[in-house]
Design an enzyme around this catalytic site. Structure first.
Site, PDB file in Angstrom:
ATOM      1  N   THR A 119       7.035  22.024  -7.171  1.00  0.00           N
ATOM      2  CA  THR A 119       6.040  21.971  -6.113  1.00  0.00           C
ATOM      3  C   THR A 119       6.099  23.256  -5.279  1.00  0.00           C
ATOM      4  OG1 THR A 119       6.132  19.596  -6.026  1.00  0.00           O
ATOM      5  CG2 THR A 119       5.615  20.680  -3.962  1.00  0.00           C
ATOM      6  N   GLY A 129       3.034  11.175  -4.683  1.00  0.00           N
ATOM      7  CA  GLY A 129       4.278  11.595  -4.023  1.00  0.00           C
ATOM      8  C   GLY A 129       4.066  11.925  -2.554  1.00  0.00           C
TER       9      GLY A 129
HETATM   10  N1  ASP Z   1       7.739  16.159  -4.004  1.00  0.00           N
HETATM   11  C1  ASP Z   1       6.968  16.183  -5.235  1.00  0.00           C
HETATM   12  C2  ASP Z   1       6.552  14.769  -5.580  1.00  0.00           C
HETATM   13  O1  ASP Z   1       7.337  13.864  -5.427  1.00  0.00           O
HETATM   14  C3  ASP Z   1       7.707  16.766  -6.380  1.00  0.00           C
HETATM   15  C4  ASP Z   1       8.356  18.117  -6.173  1.00  0.00           C
HETATM   16  O2  ASP Z   1       8.708  18.464  -5.051  1.00  0.00           O
HETATM   17  O3  ASP Z   1       8.515  18.855  -7.144  1.00  0.00           O
HETATM   18  O4  ASP Z   1       5.466  14.596  -6.092  1.00  0.00           O
END
Ligand code: ASP
Length: 313
Positions: A178, A208
């Site tokens: 992300t 998410g």
């Molecule tokens: N926080 C993101 C999610 O849970 C994933 C990530 O940070 O890579 O969708």
């Protein structure tokens, strides 16, 4: 005019093992982070708003398939790409978020349009796409989002019937995540943006923390701007981004102490792995994580540029 301007960006936190990091990979990540940081910094130093700066920095990361956002988004269980993004303006407390959208080249642009051109905060799926069309945003076909490596990640996850964070341990070290940015502009305004392709092999329309204000993204001129990355479910349950702001506002914690408390105590205590970048109204920057590493970079007035992946560098 504020005396200082500053920006921090991230490209995901997680199990980024030094043993699996080649110098060539490290060079590519650093180059991508530098490019995004510079683009955001150029906005700030030409007196553009912190919103413009975070949008631009995230756009650059969304266009780079190294990261799990925009072009590099991972595959869902159906073999599609569903992207989430959010922006928040610390001055007005306005926000725009999009969830589960496909084929929009830059979801961060859509989040900004939702904030600026609609009465809503969070749009999703088909409706969000319709709104993006109305706003004349750029679309790309599925081929643009296809990446051989991501496809293999997806096939492996299907075989093992697992849902994987882009940077979880059982992927092979080519882990990307992300993306997000936070900034303070010359007028003392704070802003935050986050964008993600979510989790590989994800099912049932799971969403998410990234498009959820207070969980993955938050900005308030009174306190700070925050963008998170990690196990989304835990960040939602901890209201992680807002908690940093609340600890500053109600308990007078410093930015560093508030991030430390949320990442190393509150999230960790319930099993949440990941990290966050944050900047406060005085241009202090924190890049805090409880995982092996976090792709991250920052720059502020009268300070050196910082680009790091692991704890110590
Ligand atoms: N926080 C993101 C999610 O849970 C994933 C990530 O940070 O890579 O969708």
């Amino acid at each position: 005019m504020a005396e200082k301007i500053g920006i921090a960006i991230h490209g995901g936190a997680g199990t980024i093992l030094r043993s699996k990091m080649t110098s060539e990979k490290e060079r590519l990540y650093s180059k991508a982070l530098q490019e995004s940081l510079t683009a955001g910094w150029d906005c700030l130093s030409s007196n553009k708003s912190s919103l413009d700066a975070v949008e631009r920095a995230v756009e650059i990361l969304e266009n780079n398939s190294l990261f799990n956002a925009g072009k590099g988004s991972v595959f869902t269980n159906e073999g599609t790409h569903k992207m989430d993004a959010s922006v928040m303006d610390g001055k007005t407390l306005k926000a725009g978020c999009v969830s589960s959208v496909s084929n929009v080249k830059n979801p961060v642009f859509l989040a900004r349009k939702i904030m600026d051109n609609s009465p809503f905060v969070l749009l999703s799926g088909k409706g969000a796409k319709e709104f993006a069309e109305k706003m004349n945003l750029q679309f790309e076909d599925d081929k643009y989002f296809f990446d051989e490596y991501r496809y293999e990640q997806y096939l492996n996850a299907i075989r093992g019937d697992s849902v994987e964070l882009d940077h979880s341990e059982n992927t092979d070290g080519k882990k990307f995540g992300t993306v997000g940015a936070v900034a303070l502009d010359c007028n003392g305004n704070l802003a935050a943006a986050t964008s993600t392709g979510g989790m590989t092999n994800v099912k049932f329309g799971r969403i998410g923390d990234s498009p959820i204000i207070g969980a993955g993204t938050y900005a308030n001129n009174k306190t700070c701007a925050v963008s998170c990355t990690g196990d989304g479910e835990y960040f939602i349950r901890s209201v992680a981004a807002y908690d940093v702001s609340a600890l500053m506002e109600y308990k007078s914690l410093s930015l560093a102490d508030a991030c430390e408390m949320v990442v190393h105590k509150k999230l960790k205590n319930i099993g949440g792995e990941g990290g966050m970048i944050a900047i406060d109204k005085d241009c202090n920057i924190a890049m805090t994580f409880n995982s092996e590493g976090m792709y991250r970079a920052s720059r502020k007035t009268n300070s050196d540029i910082e680009i790091k992946i692991f704890d110590d560098n």
